[in-house]
Design a protein around this motif. Structure first.
Motif, PDB file in Angstrom:
ATOM      1  N   GLY A   1       1.229  -1.533  -0.366  1.00  0.00           N
ATOM      2  CA  GLY A   1       0.005  -0.626  -0.044  1.00  0.00           C
ATOM      3  C   GLY A   1       0.644   1.578  -0.466  1.00  0.00           C
ATOM      4  N   VAL A   2       2.480   0.998   0.319  1.00  0.00           N
ATOM      5  CA  VAL A   2       3.364   2.243   0.149  1.00  0.00           C
ATOM      6  C   VAL A   2       2.850   3.318  -1.053  1.00  0.00           C
ATOM      7  N   ASP A   3       1.789   3.282  -2.375  1.00  0.00           N
ATOM      8  CA  ASP A   3       1.790   4.386  -3.192  1.00  0.00           C
ATOM      9  C   ASP A   3       0.570   5.416  -2.460  1.00  0.00           C
ATOM     10  N   THR A   4      -0.837   4.621  -2.175  1.00  0.00           N
ATOM     11  CA  THR A   4      -1.218   5.665  -1.533  1.00  0.00           C
ATOM     12  C   THR A   4      -0.606   6.195   0.216  1.00  0.00           C
ATOM     13  N   LEU A   5       0.004   5.288   0.538  1.00  0.00           N
ATOM     14  CA  LEU A   5       1.083   6.386   1.880  1.00  0.00           C
ATOM     15  C   LEU A   5       1.702   7.711   1.673  1.00  0.00           C
ATOM     16  N   LYS A   6       2.867   7.026  -0.060  1.00  0.00           N
ATOM     17  CA  LYS A   6       3.061   8.517  -0.162  1.00  0.00           C
ATOM     18  C   LYS A   6       2.484   9.583  -1.114  1.00  0.00           C
ATOM     19  N   GLN A   7       0.837   8.937  -1.830  1.00  0.00           N
ATOM     20  CA  GLN A   7       0.001  10.342  -1.925  1.00  0.00           C
ATOM     21  C   GLN A   7      -0.623  10.796  -0.405  1.00  0.00           C
ATOM     22  N   ILE A   8      -0.928  10.457   0.234  1.00  0.00           N
ATOM     23  CA  ILE A   8      -1.512  10.896   1.523  1.00  0.00           C
ATOM     24  C   ILE A   8      -0.255  11.916   2.203  1.00  0.00           C
ATOM     25  N   ILE A   9       1.150  11.380   2.089  1.00  0.00           N
ATOM     26  CA  ILE A   9       2.132  12.279   2.397  1.00  0.00           C
ATOM     27  C   ILE A   9       2.199  13.907   1.349  1.00  0.00           C
ATOM     28  N   LEU A  10       1.369  13.519   0.718  1.00  0.00           N
ATOM     29  CA  LEU A  10       1.468  14.882  -1.111  1.00  0.00           C
ATOM     30  C   LEU A  10       1.072  15.820  -0.415  1.00  0.00           C
ATOM     31  N   ASP A  11      -0.481  15.073  -0.592  1.00  0.00           N
ATOM     32  CA  ASP A  11      -1.547  15.912  -0.057  1.00  0.00           C
ATOM     33  C   ASP A  11      -1.570  16.769   1.048  1.00  0.00           C
ATOM     34  N   ILE A  12      -1.032  16.091   1.747  1.00  0.00           N
ATOM     35  CA  ILE A  12      -1.037  17.019   3.177  1.00  0.00           C
ATOM     36  C   ILE A  12       0.265  17.616   3.650  1.00  0.00           C
ATOM     37  N   ALA A  13       1.211  17.593   2.910  1.00  0.00           N
ATOM     38  CA  ALA A  13       2.577  17.528   3.273  1.00  0.00           C
ATOM     39  C   ALA A  13       2.946  18.777   1.955  1.00  0.00           C
ATOM     40  N   SER A  14       1.782  18.380   0.505  1.00  0.00           N
ATOM     41  CA  SER A  14       2.496  19.079  -0.686  1.00  0.00           C
ATOM     42  C   SER A  14       4.330  19.337  -0.259  1.00  0.00           C
ATOM     43  N   VAL A  15       4.629  17.642  -0.006  1.00  0.00           N
ATOM     44  CA  VAL A  15       5.970  17.447  -0.691  1.00  0.00           C
ATOM     45  C   VAL A  15       5.881  15.973  -0.813  1.00  0.00           C
ATOM     46  N   GLU A  16       6.948  16.164  -2.321  1.00  0.00           N
ATOM     47  CA  GLU A  16       6.844  14.692  -2.636  1.00  0.00           C
ATOM     48  C   GLU A  16       7.734  12.993  -1.534  1.00  0.00           C
ATOM     49  N   VAL A  17       6.908  12.427  -1.408  1.00  0.00           N
ATOM     50  CA  VAL A  17       7.938  10.870  -1.168  1.00  0.00           C
ATOM     51  C   VAL A  17       9.492  10.199  -1.453  1.00  0.00           C
ATOM     52  N   THR A  18      10.521  10.899  -1.977  1.00  0.00           N
ATOM     53  CA  THR A  18      11.794  10.013  -2.466  1.00  0.00           C
ATOM     54  C   THR A  18      11.846   8.387  -2.441  1.00  0.00           C
ATOM     55  N   SER A  19      11.399   7.781  -0.949  1.00  0.00           N
ATOM     56  CA  SER A  19      12.258   6.428  -0.079  1.00  0.00           C
ATOM     57  C   SER A  19      11.746   6.515   0.292  1.00  0.00           C
ATOM     58  N   PHE A  20      10.833   4.998   1.227  1.00  0.00           N
ATOM     59  CA  PHE A  20      10.046   4.836   2.029  1.00  0.00           C
ATOM     60  C   PHE A  20      10.578   3.666   2.809  1.00  0.00           C
ATOM     61  N   TYR A  21      10.656   3.448   4.219  1.00  0.00           N
ATOM     62  CA  TYR A  21      11.138   2.426   4.440  1.00  0.00           C
ATOM     63  C   TYR A  21      10.227   2.529   6.127  1.00  0.00           C
TER      64      TYR A  21
END
Length: 123
Positions: free
Chosen positions: A76-96
């Motif tokens: 579900g990482v794509d959805t998590l990255k989108q949540i961060i983008l929607d809220i913080a207006s910054v792209e996620v480059t990697s996830f751990y």
């Protein structure tokens, strides 16, 4: 209205809690997000079920639970990255992510494309 660091952290915590309930079928006991430089660090407590704690009593069981839980979150990482983008207006480059089989705590680290903490302090 400009979002504050605290309001973004609270919104991310709430959104990840909802994501867990919708995607994984149950939420953690508590979630706390922190913005640190170019990262968002999320600590989730109360992740494991009583049955998973029992399985974690052996090395093979612990590795199995960690592998299964990590696989579920990674799917579900794509959805998590989108949540961060929607809220913080910054792209996620990697996830751990990792989970403690002892405490039942999960840590998620979102590495961002820019220093969000600095960006927010300049406003």
């Amino acid at each position: 209205m400009t979002k504050t660091k605290g309001s973004i952290e609270a919104e991310i915590s709430k959104a990840i809690t909802q994501w867990e309930k919708d995607f994984l079928g149950r939420g953690s006991v508590s979630v706390k997000a922190d913005i640190l430089r170019n990262m968002i660090i999320v600590c989730l407590n109360g992740i494991l079920t009583p049955a998973e704690y029992r399985v974690c009593e052996t090395l093979d069981g612990m590795l199995s639970v960690k592998r299964t839980r990590t696989g579920l979150v990674e799917s579900g990482v794509d959805t998590l990255k989108q949540i961060i983008l929607d809220i913080a207006s910054v792209e996620v480059t990697s996830f751990y992510t990792d989970i403690s089989s002892v405490t039942g705590e999960r840590v998620m680290v979102f590495k961002l494309s820019e220093n969000l903490e600095k960006k927010l302090s300049e406003k």
